[in-house]
Design a protein around this motif. Structure first.
Motif, PDB file in Angstrom:
ATOM      1  N   UNK A  43      12.878  10.328  -5.851  1.00 54.90           N
ATOM      2  CA  UNK A  43      13.106  11.723  -6.228  1.00 54.90           C
ATOM      3  C   UNK A  43      14.097  11.835  -7.382  1.00 54.90           C
ATOM      4  N   UNK A  44      15.003  10.895  -7.455  1.00 54.78           N
ATOM      5  CA  UNK A  44      16.069  10.928  -8.464  1.00 54.78           C
ATOM      6  C   UNK A  44      15.823   9.838  -9.510  1.00 54.78           C
ATOM      7  N   UNK A  89       0.809  -1.219   0.000  1.00 53.50           N
ATOM      8  CA  UNK A  89       0.000   0.000   0.000  1.00 53.50           C
ATOM      9  C   UNK A  89       0.846   1.274   0.000  1.00 53.50           C
ATOM     10  N   UNK A  90       2.135   1.148   0.290  1.00 55.60           N
ATOM     11  CA  UNK A  90       2.992   2.326   0.430  1.00 55.60           C
ATOM     12  C   UNK A  90       4.207   2.271  -0.482  1.00 55.60           C
ATOM     13  N   UNK A  91       4.019   1.830  -1.706  1.00 55.08           N
ATOM     14  CA  UNK A  91       5.123   1.734  -2.658  1.00 55.08           C
ATOM     15  C   UNK A  91       5.684   3.104  -3.030  1.00 55.08           C
ATOM     16  N   UNK A  92       4.920   4.136  -2.817  1.00 53.41           N
ATOM     17  CA  UNK A  92       5.328   5.473  -3.244  1.00 53.41           C
ATOM     18  C   UNK A  92       6.087   6.258  -2.174  1.00 53.41           C
ATOM     19  N   UNK A  93       6.462   5.611  -1.096  1.00 53.28           N
ATOM     20  CA  UNK A  93       7.220   6.329  -0.073  1.00 53.28           C
ATOM     21  C   UNK A  93       8.298   5.431   0.508  1.00 53.28           C
ATOM     22  N   UNK A  94       9.355   6.032   1.001  1.00 52.74           N
ATOM     23  CA  UNK A  94      10.422   5.219   1.583  1.00 52.74           C
ATOM     24  C   UNK A  94       9.977   4.617   2.920  1.00 52.74           C
ATOM     25  N   UNK A  95      10.411   3.413   3.173  1.00 48.93           N
ATOM     26  CA  UNK A  95      10.096   2.747   4.441  1.00 48.93           C
ATOM     27  C   UNK A  95      11.376   2.321   5.121  1.00 48.93           C
ATOM     28  N   UNK A  96      11.327   2.225   6.440  1.00 42.32           N
ATOM     29  CA  UNK A  96      12.462   1.753   7.216  1.00 42.32           C
ATOM     30  C   UNK A  96      12.051   0.505   7.987  1.00 42.32           C
ATOM     31  N   UNK A 144       9.316   6.825 -11.860  1.00 44.56           N
ATOM     32  CA  UNK A 144      10.153   6.978 -10.666  1.00 44.56           C
ATOM     33  C   UNK A 144       9.430   7.813  -9.617  1.00 44.56           C
ATOM     34  N   UNK A 145       8.846   8.918 -10.034  1.00 42.87           N
ATOM     35  CA  UNK A 145       8.135   9.799  -9.103  1.00 42.87           C
ATOM     36  C   UNK A 145       6.920   9.099  -8.489  1.00 42.87           C
TER      37      UNK A 145
END
Length: 174
Positions: free
Chosen positions: A137-138, A70-77, A131-132
């Motif tokens: 971001x890069x 559900x959170x592929x679009x944000x970095x996770x730790x 990518x976005x």
């Protein structure tokens, strides 16, 4: 077997004392062994049969994988994923790797790249846009990660998949 039987017997004793504690509280009586009962309540959890523990472990891993998806679009730790299922990061890492064969972040990266492949195959979005959408971001870093997972750069992957789709044996022949 002997240890299991003893543990089961001890848990049954504790279960009875918990029920008597609850009954004494309902009736308003003081329970002398209240502290002993509280300190031993973990018996039921610690002495679960192995298959129950394995199911509980897999349930935690499944929950974290669903969260990843559900959170592929944000970095996770790892620490955030471990907190999600209420275990320490080091224990989470070990359980996840044992259950899936991958480290949690490696698994998450593979999920992201799977989604990237889908987007490259089914949309006209540029590599930068893909990518976005996946939280990178890069776009150059995204391309390096994509290539490390798929052995092909994203633009080359798209070209190859389009060529494979256009040349389907037997469908284009007269």
């Amino acid at each position: 077997m002997q240890t299991s039987f003893i543990a089961e017997s001890r848990c049954q004793e504790l279960d009875r004392s918990v029920h008597s504690l609850a009954l004494s509280q309902i009736l308003g009586r003081a329970a002398d062994d209240r502290d002993d009962t509280r300190s031993n309540l973990s018996c039921a959890v610690l002495e679960r049969p192995p298959q129950d523990r394995a199911q509980a472990t897999w349930g935690k891993i499944e929950a974290s994988i669903a969260f990843m998806t559900r959170n592929l679009n944000r970095p996770l730790q790892v620490s955030a994923l471990a907190a999600l299922v209420n275990i320490s990061p080091s224990h989470y890492f070990a359980l996840f790797k044992r259950q899936t064969g991958f480290a949690p972040i490696s698994y998450f990266t593979r999920l992201r790249m799977e989604e990237a492949r889908r987007l490259l195959e089914t949309t006209e979005a540029s590599v930068k846009e893909v990518a976005a959408q996946l939280g990178y971001d890069d776009p150059f870093y995204f391309s390096r990660v994509f290539k490390s997972v798929n052995q092909l750069a994203p633009s080359n992957y798209r070209l190859r998949r389009r060529a494979e789709i256009q040349v389907v044996p037997g469908e284009n022949s007269p």
